[in-house]
Design a protein around this motif. Structure first.
Motif, PDB file in Angstrom:
ATOM      1  N   UNK A  67     114.721  51.875  19.576  1.00 27.10           N
ATOM      2  CA  UNK A  67     113.492  51.185  19.209  1.00 27.10           C
ATOM      3  C   UNK A  67     112.605  51.137  20.443  1.00 27.10           C
ATOM      4  N   UNK A  68     111.385  50.720  20.237  1.00 25.35           N
ATOM      5  CA  UNK A  68     110.444  50.598  21.341  1.00 25.35           C
ATOM      6  C   UNK A  68     110.760  49.322  22.116  1.00 25.35           C
ATOM      7  N   UNK A  69     110.239  49.207  23.324  1.00 27.10           N
ATOM      8  CA  UNK A  69     110.374  47.932  24.021  1.00 27.10           C
ATOM      9  C   UNK A  69     109.532  46.879  23.290  1.00 27.10           C
ATOM     10  N   UNK A  70     109.827  45.609  23.477  1.00 28.20           N
ATOM     11  CA  UNK A  70     109.077  44.577  22.752  1.00 28.20           C
ATOM     12  C   UNK A  70     107.611  44.525  23.176  1.00 28.20           C
ATOM     13  N   UNK A  71     106.773  44.197  22.211  1.00 28.99           N
ATOM     14  CA  UNK A  71     105.348  43.930  22.407  1.00 28.99           C
ATOM     15  C   UNK A  71     104.563  45.106  22.992  1.00 28.99           C
ATOM     16  N   UNK A  72     104.834  46.310  22.531  1.00 28.02           N
ATOM     17  CA  UNK A  72     104.081  47.489  22.954  1.00 28.02           C
ATOM     18  C   UNK A  72     102.597  47.300  22.624  1.00 28.02           C
ATOM     19  N   UNK A  73     102.297  46.510  21.627  1.00 25.69           N
ATOM     20  CA  UNK A  73     100.916  46.254  21.232  1.00 25.69           C
ATOM     21  C   UNK A  73     100.080  45.601  22.319  1.00 25.69           C
ATOM     22  N   UNK A  74     100.714  45.055  23.347  1.00 31.06           N
ATOM     23  CA  UNK A  74      99.980  44.467  24.465  1.00 31.06           C
ATOM     24  C   UNK A  74      99.419  45.531  25.404  1.00 31.06           C
ATOM     25  N   UNK A  75      99.834  46.765  25.257  1.00 31.56           N
ATOM     26  CA  UNK A  75      99.375  47.864  26.115  1.00 31.56           C
ATOM     27  C   UNK A  75      98.051  48.411  25.577  1.00 31.56           C
ATOM     28  N   UNK A  76      97.013  47.601  25.627  1.00 35.66           N
ATOM     29  CA  UNK A  76      95.743  47.943  24.991  1.00 35.66           C
ATOM     30  C   UNK A  76      94.990  49.074  25.684  1.00 35.66           C
ATOM     31  N   UNK A  77      95.383  49.466  26.879  1.00 43.04           N
ATOM     32  CA  UNK A  77      94.775  50.632  27.550  1.00 43.04           C
ATOM     33  C   UNK A  77      95.456  51.928  27.131  1.00 43.04           C
ATOM     34  N   UNK A  78      96.552  51.819  26.390  1.00 38.98           N
ATOM     35  CA  UNK A  78      97.328  52.992  25.998  1.00 38.98           C
ATOM     36  C   UNK A  78      96.502  53.914  25.100  1.00 38.98           C
ATOM     37  N   UNK A  79      96.427  55.175  25.471  1.00 43.15           N
ATOM     38  CA  UNK A  79      95.693  56.178  24.690  1.00 43.15           C
ATOM     39  C   UNK A  79      96.635  57.188  24.044  1.00 43.15           C
ATOM     40  N   UNK A  80      97.735  57.492  24.718  1.00 42.95           N
ATOM     41  CA  UNK A  80      98.690  58.472  24.199  1.00 42.95           C
ATOM     42  C   UNK A  80     100.053  57.823  24.026  1.00 42.95           C
ATOM     43  N   UNK A  81     100.539  57.867  22.821  1.00 43.87           N
ATOM     44  CA  UNK A  81     101.891  57.406  22.491  1.00 43.87           C
ATOM     45  C   UNK A  81     102.383  58.380  21.426  1.00 43.87           C
ATOM     46  N   UNK A  82     103.203  59.324  21.839  1.00 45.94           N
ATOM     47  CA  UNK A  82     103.574  60.374  20.896  1.00 45.94           C
ATOM     48  C   UNK A  82     104.743  60.011  19.992  1.00 45.94           C
ATOM     49  N   UNK A 140      96.447  47.093  17.344  1.00 49.40           N
ATOM     50  CA  UNK A 140      95.319  47.011  18.270  1.00 49.40           C
ATOM     51  C   UNK A 140      95.245  48.161  19.263  1.00 49.40           C
ATOM     52  N   UNK A 141      96.057  49.187  19.073  1.00 52.25           N
ATOM     53  CA  UNK A 141      96.047  50.315  19.997  1.00 52.25           C
ATOM     54  C   UNK A 141      95.064  51.383  19.522  1.00 52.25           C
ATOM     55  N   UNK A 142      94.241  51.880  20.432  1.00 53.22           N
ATOM     56  CA  UNK A 142      93.278  52.944  20.142  1.00 53.22           C
ATOM     57  C   UNK A 142      93.889  54.269  20.601  1.00 53.22           C
ATOM     58  N   UNK A 143      94.757  54.804  19.780  1.00 54.00           N
ATOM     59  CA  UNK A 143      95.534  55.983  20.160  1.00 54.00           C
ATOM     60  C   UNK A 143      94.798  57.280  19.870  1.00 54.00           C
ATOM     61  N   UNK A 144      95.053  58.271  20.724  1.00 50.43           N
ATOM     62  CA  UNK A 144      94.484  59.607  20.610  1.00 50.43           C
ATOM     63  C   UNK A 144      95.606  60.608  20.398  1.00 50.43           C
TER      64      UNK A 144
END
Length: 125
Positions: A31-46, A63-67
């Motif tokens: 699973x992902x680490x907890x609270x990945x949604x706090x990484x609001x600068x994150x652009x790439x999460x494959x 709330x993530x603006x992913x590319x």
């Protein structure tokens, strides 16, 4: 970029507030680490592996603006349509590729409702 055969990321990953790219090619995360949604600068999460508890679930994508592209894995852990809607994929105009993955065990009855709730933005290729 992380490559290798590890099963988890540090629980404090969510404190990396300026992190912009988290590429997990070839990893075997449970699973992902907890609270990945706090990484609001994150652009790439494959890759996003859904966990079983709050803070590890699909709503963390809201709330993530992913590319680019993302693979969402362990969708059998999503129990309700509203949990899938929380990911807000329909607002992610910069995603061009989406891969969805279930580990089918024969007991999950909500696949079609979850799939419908994961409606993506029209820009998806």
């Amino acid at each position: 970029m992380a490559t290798g055969n590890f099963c988890c990321l540090p629980k404090q990953t969510s404190k990396l507030g300026s992190l912009r790219n988290l590429l997990l090619d070839g990893c075997s995360l449970r699973s992902m680490p907890p609270r990945v949604g706090l990484l609001t600068c994150l652009k790439s999460l494959n890759c996003f592996v859904i966990g079983k508890r709050k803070g590890y679930q699909l709503g963390e994508l809201k709330n993530l603006n992913l590319y680019g592209s993302i693979s969402i894995i362990k969708l059998e852990r999503v129990k309700k349509e509203r949990d899938a809607k929380e990911a807000n994929l329909s607002a992610k105009a910069n995603l061009h590729s989406l891969r969805l993955s279930w580990d089918f065990d024969g007991t999950h009855r909500y696949e079609s409702e979850v799939l419908e709730a994961l409606k993506s933005h029209p820009n998806l290729k």
